[in-house]
Design a protein around this motif. Structure first.
Motif, PDB file in Angstrom:
ATOM      1  N   ALA B  89       0.838  -1.203   0.000  1.00 25.38           N
ATOM      2  CA  ALA B  89       0.000   0.000   0.000  1.00 25.38           C
ATOM      3  C   ALA B  89       0.871   1.250   0.000  1.00 25.38           C
ATOM      4  N   SER B  92       2.198   1.695  -3.465  1.00 25.99           N
ATOM      5  CA  SER B  92       1.121   2.170  -4.323  1.00 25.99           C
ATOM      6  C   SER B  92       0.867   3.662  -4.139  1.00 25.99           C
ATOM      7  N   SER B  93       0.763   4.097  -2.889  1.00 22.66           N
ATOM      8  CA  SER B  93       0.443   5.517  -2.657  1.00 22.66           C
ATOM      9  C   SER B  93       1.622   6.412  -3.022  1.00 22.66           C
ATOM     10  N   THR B  94       2.853   5.907  -2.807  1.00 21.53           N
ATOM     11  CA  THR B  94       4.040   6.680  -3.201  1.00 21.53           C
ATOM     12  C   THR B  94       4.039   6.919  -4.712  1.00 21.53           C
ATOM     13  N   TYR B  96       1.336   6.760  -6.730  1.00 19.12           N
ATOM     14  CA  TYR B  96       0.160   7.532  -7.168  1.00 19.12           C
ATOM     15  C   TYR B  96       0.304   9.020  -6.860  1.00 19.12           C
ATOM     16  N   GLU B  97       1.139   9.360  -5.865  1.00 22.77           N
ATOM     17  CA  GLU B  97       1.449  10.769  -5.601  1.00 22.77           C
ATOM     18  C   GLU B  97       1.954  11.468  -6.851  1.00 22.77           C
ATOM     19  N   ARG B  99       0.994  10.841  -9.968  1.00 20.54           N
ATOM     20  CA  ARG B  99       0.066  10.350 -10.989  1.00 20.54           C
ATOM     21  C   ARG B  99       0.287  10.985 -12.361  1.00 20.54           C
ATOM     22  N   THR B 127       2.901  -3.694  -9.041  1.00 27.39           N
ATOM     23  CA  THR B 127       2.083  -2.533  -9.387  1.00 27.39           C
ATOM     24  C   THR B 127       2.534  -1.990 -10.732  1.00 27.39           C
ATOM     25  N   GLY B 131       0.894   2.880  -9.570  1.00 27.65           N
ATOM     26  CA  GLY B 131       0.559   2.276  -8.286  1.00 27.65           C
ATOM     27  C   GLY B 131      -0.668   1.410  -8.233  1.00 27.65           C
TER      28      GLY B 131
END
Lengths: 194, 208
Positions: B89, B92-94, B96-97, B99, B127, B131
């Motif tokens: 997670a 993924s969030s790293t 998507y930051e 994007r 991923t 992400g």
């Protein structure tokens, strides 16, 4: 059309860079020093977009110096390489990235080992036994695959460097007339007449 | 030529019986010119988690540093080690930051997940560059040889392989796939993770 090579050997790193400053098809200077001495045991050969190169090299030089003044000891080669890489990687995703490729040579006075880092304008960093940038790399890397010896004394290292320079002079359409060669070892950075 | 293929390199992860394996090649190139044959793309996160970062080499280093920082912060704040699912997670969030200006990396995560009953279960995930997580039960591939890796690995892999057999399967899959890819190869490294130890082996590959 910049050409630069670097070789490690027994207790030393050799950096070599051509000395031509070109403007379009004109050679405007034949004795340009493209190897910056960053600290007593650290030097870097730079090539790339004219203007960016000197600007970035001086930026690095002053930051490395600042670290030394603040902490009373210089950055070790691996740490310096990391800092420079981060500068280039941050710059890559900025409005106007620096377009500078580097060969960073250093002698670690704590572990008594030579280190050579290959770095490009994207911020790609890797430690190598030998490296090259520019058109020279297409000739030098295959030569060095055959002739490089990490345990070779300085004289042999310089002989291998001579082979690289001669090959580039022979096969590349734009021959580089002169090279500046610097050696980094336990005694620090010094220039060698070549 | 995509920026994803600029430096070359591939990673694969597989699930076995009470073990997982993750492997990568060691090449670093600039398009077809090879620069180094010892470029690591797989990094330890904890004693039981490894992350593989195939893609643009500058982002391999940047993301490795970023993950190291964030995992350290997590460990301090939570006063415990991160688990594979939470780390996935975090990855993924790293990603998507960023994007709309992504890191050009497709991470592969492999680890042993702690279960409520005190046991451990194998875990792998992958991923895309922004992400989107793929929780696979069998295997994950990524990098310039990913198409070939899919072919070979799906042919060789079977469920519930023991650690030794899993090592053989992942090694053969990787070596044979990268031999058909000009941008990957030049040796390989394999990590086999079990609940109490990690076995790391460096493989020789074709140097052409």
């Amino acid at each position: 059309m910049d050409v630069s090579f670097a070789i490690t050997g027994k207790g030393y790193v050799i950096l070599a860079a051509d000395t031509t400053a070109a403007h379009s098809i004109l050679k405007v200077k034949l004795d340009e020093d493209k190897i910056k001495e960053l600290s007593p045991h650290l030097a870097m050969a730079y090539s790339g977009e004219p203007g960016d190169t000197v600007q970035f090299a001086e930026y690095v030089e002053r930051n490395i110096r600042l670290y030394q003044i603040r902490n009373l000891y210089p950055l070790r080669p691996a740490s310096a390489a990391s800092w420079i890489r981060r500068s280039l990687a941050d710059s890559l995703r900025s409005r106007k990235p620096y377009s500078v490729n580097l060969l960073l040579g250093g002698y670690d006075t704590n572990t008594h080992t030579p280190h050579l880092y290959w770095m490009d304008y994207l911020g790609t960093l890797t430690e190598v036994p030998f490296g090259a940038h520019g058109y020279g790399s297409y000739f030098a890397l295959s030569l060095l695959d055959r002739y490089h010896d990490p345990e070779a004394p300085l004289e042999e290292g310089l002989a291998v460097l001579r082979r690289c320079i001669d090959e580039v002079a022979k096969r590349l359409i734009v021959a580089q007339p002169k090279y500046k060669v610097k050696v980094i070892d336990k005694d620090g950075v010094r220039e060698i007449e070549f | 030529m995509s920026i994803m293929d600029y430096n070359g390199g591939s990673v694969i992860a597989m699930v076995g019986k009470d073990c997982v394996a993750i492997a990568s090649d060691l090449r670093l190139g600039v398009q077809s010119l090879s620069i180094a044959s010892d470029f690591q793309k797989i990094f330890p996160v904890t004693d039981r988690i490894f992350v593989g970062l195939p893609g643009l080499a500058t982002d391999v280093t940047t993301l490795h540093e970023q993950f190291r920082y964030r995992v350290n912060m997590y460990t301090i704040k939570e006063e415990r080690e991160i688990e594979p699912e939470a780390f996935t997670a975090l990855v993924s969030s790293t990603l998507y930051e960023k994007r709309f200006g992504p890191y050009f990396i497709e991470p592969v995560i492999a680890g042993m997940q702690k279960l409520p009953n005190g046991g451990y279960a194998p875990f792998i995930a992958g991923t895309d560059v922004i992400g989107c997580i793929n929780f696979a039960k069998d295997l994950i591939v990524a990098g310039t040889a990913s198409e070939k890796l899919f072919g070979v690995a799906e042919g060789l892999w079977e469920p519930d392989l023991e650690a030794d057999d899993l090592f053989e399967t992942i090694s053969q899959s990787l070596l044979n796939a990268v031999d058909r890819d000009a941008y990957s190869g030049w040796g390989a490294i394999v990590h086999v993770i079990t609940k109490d130890k990690v076995v790391t082996r460096t493989l020789k590959g074709r140097m052409d």
